[in-house]
Structure formats: C-alpha cells, structure tokens
Design a protein around this motif. Structure first.
Motif, mmCIF file in Angstrom:
data_model
loop_
_atom_site.group_PDB
_atom_site.id
_atom_site.type_symbol
_atom_site.label_atom_id
_atom_site.label_comp_id
_atom_site.label_asym_id
_atom_site.label_seq_id
_atom_site.Cartn_x
_atom_site.Cartn_y
_atom_site.Cartn_z
ATOM 1 N N VAL A 10 0.839 -1.204 0.000
ATOM 2 C CA VAL A 10 0.000 0.000 0.000
ATOM 3 C C VAL A 10 0.870 1.249 0.000
ATOM 4 O O VAL A 10 0.590 2.227 -0.711
ATOM 5 N N ILE A 51 -8.364 2.406 -0.573
ATOM 6 C CA ILE A 51 -7.784 2.143 -1.892
ATOM 7 C C ILE A 51 -8.630 2.829 -2.954
ATOM 8 O O ILE A 51 -9.848 2.648 -3.016
ATOM 9 N N HIS A 87 -4.457 -4.597 1.216
ATOM 10 C CA HIS A 87 -5.492 -3.858 1.947
ATOM 11 C C HIS A 87 -6.674 -4.764 2.293
ATOM 12 O O HIS A 87 -7.211 -4.703 3.401
ATOM 13 N N ARG A 90 -6.574 -7.312 5.424
ATOM 14 C CA ARG A 90 -6.598 -6.844 6.808
ATOM 15 C C ARG A 90 -7.846 -7.388 7.504
ATOM 16 O O ARG A 90 -8.813 -7.777 6.840
#
Length: 429
Positions: A10, A51, A87, A90
C-alpha cells in the motif's frame, strides 16, 4: 500507544500515486472533479487508509496524458493489484468489500433509473437551453453509471480472491478490467410508491394506502425535487412555510419522529431491493418542512445511510430558488454549514436568473454568509461574462457582492470580473 503501519504494498502504491498527482494541475481535469466531489475520500486514498477505485486511477492517468497501453499504465496495474490485495487481507476486509459492493450496486441502479428519467425529459424538452442542461446532466449520469458498474465488477473480483478457492496468498494479478461498464436493461414495470404515516413526510394514517406511480405517466405533472416540486401540494405547503408564518417543522420532537420514521422506511425499502421507492421517499422529504431536514441528516448518518443524505443534497440543488434558499438556511441555522455549502456549490450550475432569485431569498432571510458562499462558488466555476449577466439582475445589490466573492477566490478572478462588468456597463453600479 499502537501505531498503525501501512503494508509495504500500500505504501508503494500511495507513493506512486502522490508522484502521479504532482504532475497534474490542481482543480483541472478528472483530478479536480474527484477532489471537488469527495475531498475526504481522496485524502484517505492518498494516505493509504482506503484504496482508490481503479477507474479513478485510469482517469488520473488520462489526465497525465498516458496512453492506455503504455508502460506507466502497466506499472500502475501491478502496484494497484498488490496494494488492493494487501489492503483487503486486513481484519474485516471481506466485510468491508461486501458492504462497499452493496453501496456501489445501489449507486448503479440509481444512476440507471436517473438516466432513464433524464432521457424521457430530454425527449419532451422544447427549449434549447433546457435541452443543453439535460444533455449535460445525462452525460454525467451515464458516467456515474459506468463507474458504479466498473466498481461492482472490481469489488466482486477482489472479494472472490479472499475466498479459500482464490489464488495462494502473495500471488497478485492486475485488476480485471470492467466489461465493455453493460447493455441497458429494459425499464422495469413502475413500482408503487409507499404511503402511510410510517413514511413520515406524508402525514397520513396507516390505513390510507393510496399509491401513486414513482414515474409520471401520461399528462400527470411530475413531482419530486428533481422536477422543481411542480404540482406537489407538500412542496407548496413547505414553500409557504419558507415565506413566513409558523414553520410546521420547527418542533424538534416532531422533526425527530419524522426522521426516525423515514430512516425505518428507507431501511425496509433498501432491504427489499426497492431502490426506486426509497429514492421517491427522499424526494418526499424535500417536499416537507425544511426545518426537519437537519434531524433527518443526523438520523441517516447514525443509521449508516450517509449516501442517502448525499443523494438528498444532490436532488435539493435542483429545487426552485426560494425553496433552495429555505433548505440552505435551515441547514445553516441548525449548525450544518458544510452541508449548506455543499448544497450551494452543487446549485451553481443552474441558470443565472434562478441563482439571482436564490441570492435574494437568502439575503431576505438574513443568511448573508450563505449568499456569499453561493456567489463565491459561482465565480469560482462560471465564466466572468456569466457573472456579469447575474449582476444585471440586480446591479446595485449584486455587483459589490460578486466583487467581494471574486476577491475571496483570487486577484486574477476579481480582475476578470471587473473587466466583464465594464463591458456590460455595470462597473459603476
């Protein structure tokens, strides 16, 4: 204290994104559109806490003049896929993707409904100025539909990669391009609009279930905010309340009750997939007392229906001038200046004659700050010649106000406006 550290993937993508943005002109192109529409969301994406949708990345590359098959686009796809995968892994990532996909599906359906509606209005619009405005609205609505469809596809793909049958962890692939954004579907049969006291804004008993089609048919006068409240008794009564007398929505207990009922009805309609009726309910809220809208805003945000509030503000921007001013004033009086300014910014695309009426209505109600915000938004995005036309509606009152607004934007904008006023013979007004 626990400090959250971005995944390496990221961080690499956000670093690339910041470098790309440094090549773009602030306030111009698609970059300017996205920042204007959702500044907090763009900031979260640049920080790495969210994102950016892939269609937005493609638009930013387009702003930078990159060819679709160029090496920078390929590199962007690699970085994006890796960042999205990290992302999504998570805790709670799958649930967040599913929730976002549901929201985008609702946005897609609403844009589809809105495009059909605008197309019908366009076919019956005789005036060139009205046709131009409708064509512009239809183009933006089609873009919204295409982007929502692309995001549904992208989110579905990302969600599938989190299932046990997906590729091994660590293996990433470029995002699947959206389909060549689908063929228009045949219009669904008109649904019945909800009625009854539980829908808050109609003030009828629960036994009264008289239904009216959501879309106007035959020679019936159109209703709802996007049609300017024409032939709507609720809108007429609300307009009377805005002009003076006792405001039927001023009672906070009644406003809270109406908001709670409306949120309950929206949740039920959303759960049943009846998005058209849910949208009609939001438009009914705009036809009611403006003083009830701040309570509705709070209730919608508490229930996680913030997108519905944004939709309601978008529709409110199309209200008649006096009604627009009444809604903006109610939001300002209730301590919601951000909502008020967003509404006014969205309303500056309307004809200058209507904006002159909105400014007059705001100042008549001592909402001078809101009138200034409306004029500032106007001179920021409209041509100086159009500002001069606006000033011509009330030279003595609007010329100094427009100059103050232009001065707040920039020195060059004030200079350009002065020149336009001189050409129009209004510089000494």
């Amino acid at each position: 204290m626990t400090v959250y550290q971005l995944p390496v993937e990221v961080a690499a993508f956000t670093s690339w994104l910041a470098e790309l943005a440094s090549r773009l002109r602030p306030g111009a192109g698609w970059y300017g559109v996205f920042v204007e529409r959702d500044p907090e969301g763009m900031r979260a994406c640049f920080d790495g806490t969210e994102i950016l949708p892939w269609d937005v990345v493609e638009s930013l590359l387009q702003d930078a003049g990159e060819p679709v098959d160029g090496p920078l686009v390929a590199r962007a796809g690699e970085l994006y896929a890796a960042a999205a995968a990290a992302h999504d892994r998570r805790p709670g990532g799958a649930a967040a993707l599913a929730e976002r996909r549901g929201l985008m599906e609702r946005e897609r359906r609403y844009a589809e409904y809105r495009a059909r509606e605008l197309g019908e209005r366009l076919r019956s619009a005789p005036e060139p100025a009205e046709r131009a405005g409708l064509e512009n609205d239809l183009a933006w609505t089609r873009d919204d539909h295409a982007r929502a469809a692309a995001r549904v596809t992208e989110l579905t793909t990302r969600l599938a990669r989190l299932t046990p049958a997906s590729a091994p962890e660590g293996r990433t692939e470029p995002p699947v391009p959206p389909p060549a954004h689908p063929q228009p579907q045949a219009p669904a049969p008109p649904k019945r609009r909800p009625r009854g006291a539980r829908y808050a804004w109609l003030e009828e008993s629960a036994e009264e279930q008289a239904a009216v089609p959501v879309l106007p048919t035959g020679g019936a006068a159109p209703r709802g905010a996007r049609f300017g409240g024409g032939a709507d008794p609720a809108a007429a009564s609300g307009e009377a309340g805005a002009r003076g007398g006792t405001d039927p929505g001023a009672d906070p207990v009644e406003a809270a009750r109406a908001a709670a009922n409306a949120v309950y009805a929206l949740q039920r309609l959303r759960a049943q997939g009846r998005s058209g009726e849910a949208h009609a309910l939001l438009c009914e809220a705009l036809g009611g007392p403006p003083a009830r809208l701040p309570a509705l805003a709070e209730a919608l945000h508490r229930a996680g229906l913030g997108a519905d509030w944004s939709t309601l503000l978008w529709e409110a921007a199309s209200l008649p001038p006096a009604r627009l001013a009444a809604v903006a004033g109610a939001l300002a009086d209730a301590g919601r200046p951000a909502d008020c300014e967003q509404l006014l910014r969205q309303g500056v695309a309307r004809p200058v004659e209507e904006l002159a009426g909105a400014c007059a209505a705001l100042r008549a109600e001592d909402h001078h700050r809101e009138a200034h915000a409306l004029l500032t938004a106007f001179v920021r995005v409209r041509a100086p010649e159009e500002a001069a036309r606006l000033a011509g509606a009330d030279p003595r009152g609007l010329v100094p106000q427009l100059l103050d607004a232009a001065r707040a934007v920039s020195h060059s904008r004030e200079r350009d406006l002065l020149h336009a006023l001189r050409v129009a013979g209004l510089a000494g007004a």
